[in-house]
Design an enzyme around this catalytic site. Structure first.
Site, mmCIF file in Angstrom:
data_model
loop_
_atom_site.group_PDB
_atom_site.id
_atom_site.type_symbol
_atom_site.label_atom_id
_atom_site.label_comp_id
_atom_site.label_asym_id
_atom_site.label_seq_id
_atom_site.Cartn_x
_atom_site.Cartn_y
_atom_site.Cartn_z
ATOM 1 N N MET A 78 32.336 40.380 45.942
ATOM 2 C CA MET A 78 32.524 41.574 45.108
ATOM 3 C C MET A 78 32.220 42.862 45.866
ATOM 4 O O MET A 78 31.646 42.838 46.955
ATOM 5 C CB MET A 78 31.639 41.474 43.861
ATOM 6 C CG MET A 78 31.986 40.305 42.947
ATOM 7 S SD MET A 78 30.914 40.187 41.505
ATOM 8 C CE MET A 78 31.407 41.649 40.587
ATOM 9 N N HIS A 79 32.594 43.980 45.265
ATOM 10 C CA HIS A 79 32.177 45.336 45.636
ATOM 11 C C HIS A 79 32.795 45.883 46.914
ATOM 12 O O HIS A 79 32.680 47.082 47.180
ATOM 13 C CB HIS A 79 30.643 45.429 45.778
ATOM 14 C CG HIS A 79 29.865 44.781 44.689
ATOM 15 N ND1 HIS A 79 30.045 45.099 43.362
ATOM 16 C CD2 HIS A 79 28.905 43.812 44.728
ATOM 17 C CE1 HIS A 79 29.207 44.364 42.626
ATOM 18 N NE2 HIS A 79 28.528 43.584 43.429
ATOM 19 N N ASP A 237 33.121 36.663 42.611
ATOM 20 C CA ASP A 237 32.585 35.348 42.969
ATOM 21 C C ASP A 237 31.576 34.800 41.971
ATOM 22 O O ASP A 237 31.598 33.607 41.642
ATOM 23 C CB ASP A 237 32.005 35.347 44.384
ATOM 24 C CG ASP A 237 30.994 36.462 44.632
ATOM 25 O OD1 ASP A 237 30.648 37.204 43.683
ATOM 26 O OD2 ASP A 237 30.561 36.607 45.786
#
Length: 489
Positions: A78-79, A237
């Site tokens: 992520m991110h 995830d």
């Protein structure tokens, strides 16, 4: 029919092939490099992700009837900030979730814009790893590159775009950007303005189980698959891992012991921790979840055993741990700073409590216990919100360690359920693909039919009492040493 789950991790992409009954038919993993150009920076080349994903899919389905492949979906780190220009070329290496260069931007968002406003706009506050601070960093430090941005993507969505030519993301992954209004499931106009971008640069947002498109003719030909193979949005995830562990439905919990560590709590209702110590995100089942995330979990054990002890014999190191609940050595697992609950990029790992008779085994034990204690920090916040959690699933590489799982059961004082498959995000991706292709009526139905508990580890009242005392000591260490971190940087 066959369904492909793509788990785009930090060090490798794992691909899983599942049939319509949930049986795993094959698993393939492909590694790619990770670079650290400066202290605290963490980057990857998105092209490496795609190249290894394509190679992995070819290997995954090589010995199977390719006409049976119906759908592909994802779980992904992520991110991360992935930026493309108007020609769909990658402008710069992706800035990853564990990159801590955005301290200045994070402080600006939290202290100038204000945490209350951020929470109002997105249900979350700024953390150094989130996407919005990375955009502000790029605007300030790479203005020419910033001007070139045509598309802003998350890592897994770059793969979806390359496969389908559809500019998309999903609700769970979008929630971790600090650009998404989680409560109302739409982009936050206020955050878009703060970051100096426009909504056209952001993807269309889908529920995780929704079909976004099909393989392009070129990709289908390269993979030797039918162009009608569906591409399903997928999930971040942790949300994908939650599907892969059947963490769907009110109050269900999953602990992930991967590179990072998470406490993931599913909820049918939207809710926000008043101190924003836990993330409040949309869930991949169509509902919501709270999540505490620590930046270094199983990676602490890897660092300790491989870099410090200079061995790869994990079993030998961990099998010698015997005196649970009696360790006088403590370890703070903040090797890359910490997110939940402290939001402190400056935090670092440390041992405390050693003496002349401290053993190698006690220090190894302290590393495992330190991670478990840090997970409990997030668990305590969830409990303070009135959430009652009696059991948790567990997944990730660390879940393969019986002694670590036993520690977690006793430190958190809950039943820990090990499942038949610990493939987490890859299995969750495959399940989402199956739901998108109408193999199941809902994510919850699919997860409950496919995921099977094979062992339950119950807490031992004697160990619970000992670890309660130990945790109270652990909880005092960070507040005591916090002021030293900035001096040590």
């Amino acid at each position: 029919m066959l369904y492909i789950g793509v788990d785009l991790g930090t060090s490798a992409v794992k691909l899983l092939l599942m049939d319509e009954k949930g049986k795993i038919k094959n698993i393939v993993s492909k590694e790619y490099p990770l670079s650290f150009p400066q202290n605290g920076w963490s980057e990857q080349n998105p092209k490496d992700w795609y190249e290894q994903t394509v190679l992995g899919i070819k290997e995954l389905i090589k010995h199977f009837d390719k006409s049976q492949v119906a759908g592909i979906s994802f779980g992904g780190q992520m991110h991360g900030l992935v930026v493309l220009d108007e020609n769909d070329e990658v402008i710069r290496p992706a800035i990853l979730w564990n990159d801590s260069r955005t301290t200045k931007e994070t402080d600006y968002l939290n202290n100038v814009i204000g945490k209350d406003k951020l929470s109002q706009y997105t249900a979350n506050i700024a953390f150094a790893g989130f996407t919005a601070p990375k955009i502000l960093w790029m605007k300030e430090n790479e203005s020419e590159n910033f001007k070139k941005i045509s598309k802003i993507m998350l890592p897994k969505d770059y793969i979806a775009y390359k496969l389908s030519n559809v500019f998309c993301t999903d609700v769970s992954d979008a929630s971790g950007m600090l650009l998404y209004d989680v409560k109302n499931r739409c982009w936050s106009k206020e955050m878009i303005n703060i970051c100096g971008i426009n909504e056209n640069q952001l993807a269309n947002v889908f529920e995780s189980y929704e079909v976004v498109g099909t393989l392009t003719k070129e990709v289908a030909k390269e993979l030797n698959l039918d162009a009608k193979v569906k591409v399903i949005a997928g999930a971040g995830d942790n949300a994908a891992a939650a599907i892969g562990t059947a963490t769907v439905g009110e109050g269900k919990c999953n602990i992930s012991l991967g590179t990072s560590g998470t406490v993931f709590i599913a909820s049918e209702k939207f809710g926000v921790d008043e101190n924003n110590a836990l993330h409040s995100f949309a869930h991949s089942d169509g509902n919501y979840h709270l999540m505490g995330c620590m930046l270094s979990a199983a990676s602490c054990n890897k660092w300790w055993i491989e870099e410090i002890l200079k061995t790869n014999d994990y079993n030998n190191e961990l099998n010698n741990i015997e005196k649970l609940g009696n360790n006088k050595v403590f370890f703070l697992p903040y090797l890359m700073g910490e997110r939940s609950p402290y939001n402190d990029p400056s935090a670092r790992g440390c041992f405390i409590g050693m003496s002349m008779d401290t053993t190698r085994e006690e220090m190894s034990q302290a590393v495992l216990e330190g991670v478990a204690f840090a997970l409990r920090d997030s668990f305590e916040i969830a409990k303070s919100l009135g959430i009652k959690i009696e059991s948790t699933k567990i997944c990730g590489g660390g879940a393969k360690s019986p002694i670590w799982v036993k520690m977690i059961a006793n430190i958190l004082n809950i039943k820990v359920e090990r499942i038949e498959s610990e493939e987490g995000p890859a299995l969750g991706g495959a399940i989402l693909a199956a739901v998108g292709c109408k193999e199941f009526a809902s994510v919850e139905e699919a997860a409950n039919k496919i995921v099977k508990v094979i062992e339950t580890i119950d807490p031992d009242p004697v160990l619970v009492e000992k670890y309660e005392i130990a945790y109270r000591k652990f909880a005092k260490i960070y507040p005591t040493v916090k002021k030293l971190y900035t001096e040590l940087m």
